[in-house]
Design an enzyme around this catalytic site. Structure first.
Site, PDB file in Angstrom:
ATOM      1  N   ASP A 262      12.406 -79.328 -39.248  1.00 13.68           N
ATOM      2  CA  ASP A 262      11.793 -80.166 -40.280  1.00 13.68           C
ATOM      3  C   ASP A 262      12.714 -81.343 -40.516  1.00 13.68           C
ATOM      4  O   ASP A 262      13.887 -81.173 -40.834  1.00 13.68           O
ATOM      5  CB  ASP A 262      11.619 -79.361 -41.569  1.00 13.68           C
ATOM      6  CG  ASP A 262      11.038 -80.224 -42.684  1.00 13.68           C
ATOM      7  OD1 ASP A 262       9.853 -80.548 -42.616  1.00 13.68           O
ATOM      8  OD2 ASP A 262      11.801 -80.587 -43.605  1.00 13.68           O
TER       9      ASP A 262
ATOM     10  N   GLU B  21       7.272 -81.409 -36.533  1.00 22.38           N
ATOM     11  CA  GLU B  21       6.083 -81.955 -37.177  1.00 22.38           C
ATOM     12  C   GLU B  21       5.673 -83.215 -36.443  1.00 22.38           C
ATOM     13  O   GLU B  21       6.528 -83.933 -35.927  1.00 22.38           O
ATOM     14  CB  GLU B  21       6.426 -82.371 -38.603  1.00 22.38           C
ATOM     15  CG  GLU B  21       6.326 -81.299 -39.607  1.00 22.38           C
ATOM     16  CD  GLU B  21       6.905 -81.810 -40.900  1.00 22.38           C
ATOM     17  OE1 GLU B  21       6.164 -81.910 -41.866  1.00 22.38           O
ATOM     18  OE2 GLU B  21       8.103 -82.107 -40.925  1.00 22.38           O
TER      19      GLU B  21
ATOM     20  N   CYS C 163       3.872 -70.912 -48.056  1.00 16.56           N
ATOM     21  CA  CYS C 163       4.960 -69.955 -48.241  1.00 16.56           C
ATOM     22  C   CYS C 163       5.118 -69.212 -46.928  1.00 16.56           C
ATOM     23  O   CYS C 163       4.158 -68.643 -46.419  1.00 16.56           O
ATOM     24  CB  CYS C 163       4.622 -68.986 -49.372  1.00 16.56           C
ATOM     25  SG  CYS C 163       5.721 -67.570 -49.438  1.00 16.56           S
TER      26      CYS C 163
ATOM     27  N   CYS D 241       4.277 -65.177 -47.480  1.00 16.95           N
ATOM     28  CA  CYS D 241       2.962 -64.589 -47.704  1.00 16.95           C
ATOM     29  C   CYS D 241       1.822 -65.522 -47.326  1.00 16.95           C
ATOM     30  O   CYS D 241       0.670 -65.121 -47.304  1.00 16.95           O
ATOM     31  CB  CYS D 241       2.821 -64.170 -49.162  1.00 16.95           C
ATOM     32  SG  CYS D 241       2.699 -65.560 -50.282  1.00 16.95           S
TER      33      CYS D 241
ATOM     34  N   CYS E  76       7.169 -69.367 -55.018  1.00 14.86           N
ATOM     35  CA  CYS E  76       5.814 -68.946 -54.634  1.00 14.86           C
ATOM     36  C   CYS E  76       5.232 -68.046 -55.715  1.00 14.86           C
ATOM     37  O   CYS E  76       5.790 -66.993 -56.005  1.00 14.86           O
ATOM     38  CB  CYS E  76       5.843 -68.221 -53.304  1.00 14.86           C
ATOM     39  SG  CYS E  76       4.239 -67.548 -52.852  1.00 14.86           S
TER      40      CYS E  76
ATOM     41  N   CYS F  20       4.198 -64.354 -54.123  1.00 16.50           N
ATOM     42  CA  CYS F  20       5.126 -63.307 -53.725  1.00 16.50           C
ATOM     43  C   CYS F  20       6.479 -63.420 -54.415  1.00 16.50           C
ATOM     44  O   CYS F  20       7.331 -62.545 -54.271  1.00 16.50           O
ATOM     45  CB  CYS F  20       5.311 -63.289 -52.217  1.00 16.50           C
ATOM     46  SG  CYS F  20       6.253 -64.677 -51.586  1.00 16.50           S
TER      47      CYS F  20
ATOM     48  N   ASP G 194      12.707 -77.798 -47.419  1.00 16.21           N
ATOM     49  CA  ASP G 194      12.859 -78.144 -46.003  1.00 16.21           C
ATOM     50  C   ASP G 194      13.079 -76.921 -45.129  1.00 16.21           C
ATOM     51  O   ASP G 194      12.566 -76.834 -44.014  1.00 16.21           O
ATOM     52  CB  ASP G 194      14.011 -79.131 -45.838  1.00 16.21           C
ATOM     53  CG  ASP G 194      13.849 -80.333 -46.757  1.00 16.21           C
ATOM     54  OD1 ASP G 194      12.781 -80.959 -46.701  1.00 16.21           O
ATOM     55  OD2 ASP G 194      14.769 -80.606 -47.549  1.00 16.21           O
TER      56      ASP G 194
HETATM   57 ZN   LIG Z   1       4.731 -66.349 -51.078  1.00 17.65          ZN
END
Ligand SMILES: [Zn+2]
Length: 368
Positions: free
Chosen positions: A151, A238, A290, A293, A309, A312, A319
């Site tokens: 990234d 990316e 995330c 999850c 998140c 989770c 990054d």
């Molecule tokens: Zn998560």
């Protein structure tokens, strides 16, 4: 020759084919150089016009160069007119009787095809030698890691994740310092009276600093891309829209950090060494997902450096999380289905240990 062509072009006359030999009487210095040097200039000029007529948008009309910009000439090898004496560090060129003392970066074998001698605007001379050789392959190292996600950041250069974990690559300190000095030199140059001796001195200092930074940056980008290609079999980045971003506020830091160059280096090195280079779709939300999850954080703003998140409870460095998502793409994991709303989910698609959600107790929300 350029002047003649341009004048004919303006008058909408047919552009005549010209040879440099005609001008030798008028400009005796043309007799000092070998004929290949002149011939190559003619070929380049004709190509420039051909390109322009083929695609006027991309190729502008050729124009005169400034004398102080980069200067160069190319000459071809015939009957051993170009030779390199590796032991003595000498380069032999046509029409120059004595060998020219050079600093050699490496040796090579094979037939020399041509040499381009250039003088950069900081007053240094370089010779670039084109050699025909049977086996151009470099040594290929066995990759230690299956995949790697990269990234590209703004504060630091990049966040990288591979089989061994994640790390951030900082911009080298010498580049930062070099850029500060560049700013000072730019200021001092702009204050000098144009055309004065001091202005010329300041211009040279500025040109040298520009050359230093561009060399140092290329060196950094080459070494980093080579190390990444050596270590990993699949490299995922990316597909950043560099051209689009350059028009925005972020422009300066992007132009400085050399992202597009870095991606180019990764791409061709991957080809050289038999690695797979993947650029994910521009709309793949690598920062918003995330990695644990698969929850998609739609509210993530550009200046959020960390986020928690809600599904989770994992706290993410923006990054590093993005690089992990890219790494997972490299491993060929099934694409994460984005979770539209915050919910407590027991599934842990990557087999990572589950953490308690952070929005259940008051104490852990502060952490986020
Ligand atoms: Zn998560």
């Amino acid at each position: 020759m350029l002047d003649k062509k341009l004048q004919a072009y303006k008058k909408k006359e047919r552009i005549s084919q010209d040879t440099p030999a005609k001008y030798k009487d008028e400009f005796p210095f043309l007799k000092e150089v070998d004929c290949f040097a002149l011939c190559n200039v003619q070929l380049q000029l004709e190509k420039a016009f051909r390109d322009h007529f083929r695609n006027r948008k991309q190729f502008k009309l050729p124009k005169f160069k400034k004398k102080r910009d980069k200067q160069s000439y190319t000459t071809n090898n015939t009957h051993n007119s170009i030779r390199v004496d590796f032991a003595k560090g000498l380069l032999y060129l046509p029409k120059i009787r004595d060998g020219i003392s050079i600093e050699l970066h490496r040796t090579f074998d094979g037939k020399i095809k041509s040499v381009t001698v250039s003088r950069t605007n900081d007053g240094k001379y370089y010779a670039s030698i084109l050699v025909e050789t049977g086996n151009p392959r470099n040594k290929v190292v066995e990759p230690k890691s299956k995949a790697c996600g990269i990234d590209l950041g703004l504060g630091h250069f990049a966040a990288v994740t591979n089989d061994f974990g994640s790390y951030k690559v900082e911009h080298p300190k010498y580049l930062r310092r070099g850029e500060e000095r560049l700013k000072r030199l730019q200021k001092s140059f702009s204050k000098k009276q144009k055309g004065s001796k001091n202005s010329e001195k300041a211009r040279l200092r500025l040109a040298r600093q520009h050359a230093y930074i561009s060399n140092a940056r290329n060196d950094f980008l080459h070494k980093l891309s080579k190390a990444i290609i050596d270590e990993n079999q699949v490299v995922v980045v990316e597909d950043i829209n560099v051209k689009g971003l350059l028009k925005t506020r972020l422009a300066k830091s992007i132009a400085d950090s050399g992202w597009s160059k870095f991606l180019t280096y990764l791409k061709y090195k991957a080809e050289w060494y038999g690695r797979t280079f993947i650029q994910v779709d521009r709309f793949f939300p690598s920062s918003k997902l995330c990695h644990r999850c698969g929850y998609k954080n739609e509210d993530l703003a550009l200046n959020d450096r960390t986020w928690c998140c809600p599904a989770c409870g994992e706290t993410h460095d923006r990054d590093v999380n993005a690089s992990i998502n890219l790494y997972l793409v490299g491993l060929g994991r099934p694409e994460v289905k984005p979770v539209e709303q915050a919910l407590v989910d027991d599934r842990s698609p990557y087999g990572l240990p589950k953490k308690p959600p952070c929005d259940e107790t008051g104490s852990s929300t502060e952490k986020c």
